[in-house]
Design a protein around this motif. Structure first.
Motif, PDB file in Angstrom:
ATOM      1  N   PHE A  68     -10.398 -17.093   2.560  1.00 30.86           N
ATOM      2  CA  PHE A  68      -9.874 -17.398   1.225  1.00 30.86           C
ATOM      3  C   PHE A  68     -10.449 -18.679   0.643  1.00 30.86           C
ATOM      4  O   PHE A  68     -10.841 -18.696  -0.535  1.00 30.86           O
ATOM      5  N   PRO A  69     -10.555 -19.790   1.419  1.00 23.04           N
ATOM      6  CA  PRO A  69     -11.214 -20.977   0.852  1.00 23.04           C
ATOM      7  C   PRO A  69     -12.642 -20.690   0.396  1.00 23.04           C
ATOM      8  O   PRO A  69     -13.073 -21.159  -0.663  1.00 23.04           O
ATOM      9  N   ALA A  70     -13.374 -19.910   1.194  1.00 20.55           N
ATOM     10  CA  ALA A  70     -14.739 -19.565   0.813  1.00 20.55           C
ATOM     11  C   ALA A  70     -14.749 -18.701  -0.439  1.00 20.55           C
ATOM     12  O   ALA A  70     -15.611 -18.858  -1.319  1.00 20.55           O
ATOM     13  N   TYR A  71     -13.781 -17.781  -0.529  1.00 17.54           N
ATOM     14  CA  TYR A  71     -13.683 -16.907  -1.693  1.00 17.54           C
ATOM     15  C   TYR A  71     -13.422 -17.726  -2.955  1.00 17.54           C
ATOM     16  O   TYR A  71     -14.005 -17.478  -4.015  1.00 17.54           O
ATOM     17  N   HIS A  72     -12.541 -18.722  -2.821  1.00 16.40           N
ATOM     18  CA  HIS A  72     -12.233 -19.584  -3.967  1.00 16.40           C
ATOM     19  C   HIS A  72     -13.494 -20.275  -4.480  1.00 16.40           C
ATOM     20  O   HIS A  72     -13.794 -20.253  -5.680  1.00 16.40           O
ATOM     21  N   TRP A  73     -14.243 -20.885  -3.560  1.00 20.80           N
ATOM     22  CA  TRP A  73     -15.447 -21.602  -3.985  1.00 20.80           C
ATOM     23  C   TRP A  73     -16.541 -20.651  -4.438  1.00 20.80           C
ATOM     24  O   TRP A  73     -17.352 -21.001  -5.306  1.00 20.80           O
ATOM     25  N   TRP A  74     -16.553 -19.452  -3.877  1.00 21.71           N
ATOM     26  CA  TRP A  74     -17.516 -18.459  -4.367  1.00 21.71           C
ATOM     27  C   TRP A  74     -17.265 -18.155  -5.836  1.00 21.71           C
ATOM     28  O   TRP A  74     -18.201 -18.106  -6.638  1.00 21.71           O
ATOM     29  N   ARG A  93      -4.716 -13.444  -9.873  1.00 24.24           N
ATOM     30  CA  ARG A  93      -5.551 -12.337  -9.396  1.00 24.24           C
ATOM     31  C   ARG A  93      -6.180 -12.696  -8.056  1.00 24.24           C
ATOM     32  O   ARG A  93      -6.215 -11.876  -7.121  1.00 24.24           O
ATOM     33  N   MET A  94      -6.663 -13.912  -7.931  1.00 24.04           N
ATOM     34  CA  MET A  94      -7.309 -14.322  -6.692  1.00 24.04           C
ATOM     35  C   MET A  94      -6.357 -14.270  -5.507  1.00 24.04           C
ATOM     36  O   MET A  94      -6.754 -13.961  -4.385  1.00 24.04           O
ATOM     37  N   ALA A  95      -5.088 -14.585  -5.756  1.00 23.88           N
ATOM     38  CA  ALA A  95      -4.113 -14.654  -4.671  1.00 23.88           C
ATOM     39  C   ALA A  95      -3.943 -13.322  -3.955  1.00 23.88           C
ATOM     40  O   ALA A  95      -3.566 -13.279  -2.785  1.00 23.88           O
ATOM     41  N   ALA A 136       0.847  -1.192   0.000  1.00 23.38           N
ATOM     42  CA  ALA A 136       0.000   0.000   0.000  1.00 23.38           C
ATOM     43  C   ALA A 136       0.880   1.238   0.000  1.00 23.38           C
ATOM     44  O   ALA A 136       1.741   1.393   0.844  1.00 23.38           O
ATOM     45  N   VAL A 137       0.685   2.104  -1.003  1.00 17.26           N
ATOM     46  CA  VAL A 137       1.486   3.317  -1.133  1.00 17.26           C
ATOM     47  C   VAL A 137       0.554   4.479  -1.402  1.00 17.26           C
ATOM     48  O   VAL A 137      -0.161   4.491  -2.399  1.00 17.26           O
ATOM     49  N   ASN A 138       0.557   5.457  -0.474  1.00 16.77           N
ATOM     50  CA  ASN A 138      -0.253   6.657  -0.705  1.00 16.77           C
ATOM     51  C   ASN A 138      -1.682   6.315  -1.146  1.00 16.77           C
ATOM     52  O   ASN A 138      -2.161   6.787  -2.160  1.00 16.77           O
ATOM     53  N   ASN A 139      -2.334   5.463  -0.349  1.00 16.64           N
ATOM     54  CA  ASN A 139      -3.726   5.111  -0.587  1.00 16.64           C
ATOM     55  C   ASN A 139      -3.951   4.308  -1.867  1.00 16.64           C
ATOM     56  O   ASN A 139      -5.015   4.390  -2.470  1.00 16.64           O
ATOM     57  N   VAL A 140      -2.959   3.539  -2.283  1.00 16.35           N
ATOM     58  CA  VAL A 140      -3.112   2.611  -3.393  1.00 16.35           C
ATOM     59  C   VAL A 140      -2.470   1.286  -2.990  1.00 16.35           C
ATOM     60  O   VAL A 140      -1.376   1.277  -2.428  1.00 16.35           O
ATOM     61  N   GLN A 141      -3.165   0.178  -3.253  1.00 16.94           N
ATOM     62  CA  GLN A 141      -2.586  -1.147  -3.016  1.00 16.94           C
ATOM     63  C   GLN A 141      -2.096  -1.702  -4.345  1.00 16.94           C
ATOM     64  O   GLN A 141      -2.899  -1.918  -5.257  1.00 16.94           O
ATOM     65  N   ILE A 142      -0.801  -1.912  -4.459  1.00 17.89           N
ATOM     66  CA  ILE A 142      -0.197  -2.355  -5.715  1.00 17.89           C
ATOM     67  C   ILE A 142       0.278  -3.795  -5.568  1.00 17.89           C
ATOM     68  O   ILE A 142       1.023  -4.122  -4.641  1.00 17.89           O
ATOM     69  N   PHE A 143      -0.150  -4.631  -6.509  1.00 17.80           N
ATOM     70  CA  PHE A 143       0.217  -6.045  -6.481  1.00 17.80           C
ATOM     71  C   PHE A 143       0.797  -6.470  -7.828  1.00 17.80           C
ATOM     72  O   PHE A 143       0.347  -6.026  -8.878  1.00 17.80           O
ATOM     73  N   GLN A 144       1.770  -7.346  -7.754  1.00 21.05           N
ATOM     74  CA  GLN A 144       2.330  -7.932  -8.976  1.00 21.05           C
ATOM     75  C   GLN A 144       1.529  -9.170  -9.342  1.00 21.05           C
ATOM     76  O   GLN A 144       1.300 -10.045  -8.504  1.00 21.05           O
TER      77      GLN A 144
END
Length: 517
Positions: free
Chosen positions: A297-303, A271-273, A2-10
């Protein structure tokens, strides 16, 4: 991060990319390049300002040779100001969803849509442009490489009452689509099977001509490409040129093709990770926080799996074809479980789900497929204006009809909002309430009953009264938005080189600069 109100992911892809053959890497490279060439089409659809801002950011990156600190001394900018600009630039490159200017009215859109429908012209690759601010004349621009530069090739249709005309003009986004077609042609040389060999030329042809019937035919062919190691149904994304990167998707996006040819459900694992590492809304009651975290996370996966497979993948629409034939017995129509009587509405020739339900199509279908409850419903309050909502409709249904299965505790002064669940009532009351709602939406969709759907859904999703107060608290607790850094691929002779970037604002900008689109 998280940088200056942004979450950045690779969106990491290296292990998966290295696990396929060089031929498959080459195929993936050209498909990814085709996707990235769509960026300028998206920018042009957003606003007049988007392309110049895009070009300015990338030109600034080139001018300072990616040494952003050099700008501080050259222009007298403070380091905090530089960081704010870089955050803005990274966010802009990941989302430009803003629509200013002189909008076309809903009445104009409805009128043009009816005329297109009457002439069997599908609307998905078109946009409307006014002619000299005329209320009667409109131009419908069709995305295609081929241009209708000669006036004699432009199709025209009279508007109701013969007060004006609609001109259908091909050639919108021509240059970008030509680049896309070139990459698809190159990708076809490295296809893995005959189905891909058949699919790609037809896919490219649809962009060349602007024919959505050709595009639909290509989707039927693609649907027969079973379990490929690489194509855009991969469970790890190499290129996803969109403001919103969904964790899963159901394709193709045509109900009749899904019914007649089948469909594919895709989970985008990289993306899910990110969900397990992201900052989230603090809506969970402290007494349930540990349990929620353990199972999230398991629930999110099955959702995601069930959302795509059962949500978007089920339901047969009642359709009348151009030949006057129906996909049901017109003399003995199906019985609606809502009325106990025979259905009286269905899709007529040329009508589609998106065409008939217009602005409701996406939000209703997502609500129909939705299984996430409670917390996601509150989160939905921040993503929509005060007149609309999708996830919120699910929560509101439980609050109104769930007999206490779900409650929300709101403290406006403390700016806290918590969801509480009475597990003893989930199956006995919550499930029943949701089942009734989903059945309604399902039947409206299957029978093309847009008017009944609008009356029901707009009331269900309306954000008013105390819900507006909840929304203010939700916005006050909103976590930083997501920004994703994609990899790039480059040709080194006949080999493909993969380059990944750091999950920083600088990394986002560099990744776009090196795409050269």
């Amino acid at each position: 991060m998280a940088v200056n109100n942004v979450q950045i992911f690779q969106l990491g892809i290296r292990d998966q990319f290295n696990g396929v053959t060089e031929r498959e890497q080459r195929y993936a490279h050209h498909k990814a390049r085709a996707a990235w060439y769509g960026a300028r089409i998206i920018l042009e659809q957003v606003s007049l300002e988007s392309r110049p801002i895009f070009d300015f950011i990338l030109e600034l990156h080139r001018a300072c040779s990616a040494n952003w600190d050099a700008i501080v001394g050259q222009v007298g900018m403070e380091r905090d100001q530089l960081r704010q600009f870089l955050t803005y630039a990274a966010t802009f490159l990941s989302n430009s969803s803003y629509y200013p200017g002189d909008p076309v009215s809903e009445e104009e859109i409805a009128m043009v849509s009816r005329i297109l429908e009457q002439n069997s012209i599908l609307p998905e690759n078109t946009r409307i442009r006014r002619v000299n601010n005329s209320a009667n004349d409109s131009e419908v621009l069709v995305a295609s490489v081929q241009r209708d530069d000669d006036a004699s090739r432009i199709r025209t249709f009279p508007t109701p009452g013969l007060k004006g005309v609609i001109r259908l003009i091909r050639g919108d986004h021509s240059s970008a689509l030509e680049n896309i077609c070139n990459e698809l042609t190159q990708a076809a040389k490295f296809a893995a099977n005959d189905t891909q060999v058949d699919f790609l030329p037809k896919y490219a042809e649809s962009f060349q001509t602007g024919s959505l019937n050709t595009y639909r035919e290509s989707q039927r062919i693609w649907d027969r490409d079973e379990a490929p190691r690489v194509d855009f149904s991969s469970i790890h994304t190499l290129a996803y040129c969109s403001s919103i990167i969904f964790p899963g998707i159901n394709l193709p996006n045509y109900n009749d093709i899904r019914q007649e040819d089948g469909f594919k459900n895709v989970i985008i694992s990289n993306r899910m990770a990110t969900e397990s590492r992201a900052l989230q809304y603090p809506f969970i009651d402290p007494s349930e926080a540990e349990t929620f975290t353990k199972h999230k996370f398991p629930a999110y996966h099955w959702w995601v799996v069930l959302h795509e497979l059962l949500g978007h993948g089920t339901g047969q629409t009642m359709v009348e074809t151009e030949e006057g034939k129906q996909n049901f017995d017109i003399d003995n129509p199906p019985i609606s479980p809502l009325t106990g009587k025979s259905i009286t509405t269905w899709y007529k020739p040329g009508q589609t789900w998106t065409g008939q339900f217009a602005d409701l199509a996406t939000t209703v279908d997502e609500c129909r497929a939705e299984l996430q409850l409670d917390v996601d419903g509150l989160r939905g309050l921040s993503n929509f204006n005060v007149n609309t909502g999708a996830h919120f409709a699910v929560l509101k249904c439980l609050l109104l009809d769930g007999n206490g299965a779900v409650t929300v505790v709101h403290d406006g002064l403390a700016k806290t909002v918590r969801v509480r669940v009475d597990q003893s009532k989930i199956l006995t009351h919550g499930k029943v309430a949701l089942g009734s709602m989903l059945l309604r939406l399902h039947m409206y969709r299957c029978t093309a009953d847009a008017s009944a759907c609008r009356a029901y859904y707009e009331e269900l999703s309306a954000v008013d009264g105390e819900y507006l107060e909840w929304r203010e608290t939700v916005l006050a607790n909103k976590p930083p938005p997501f920004v994703f850094v994609h990899a790039n691929t480059f040709l080194d002779g006949e080999k493909v080189v993969l380059r990944e970037y750091e999950p920083t604002a600088e990394g986002v900008i560099q990744s776009w600069a090196e795409r050269s689109v």
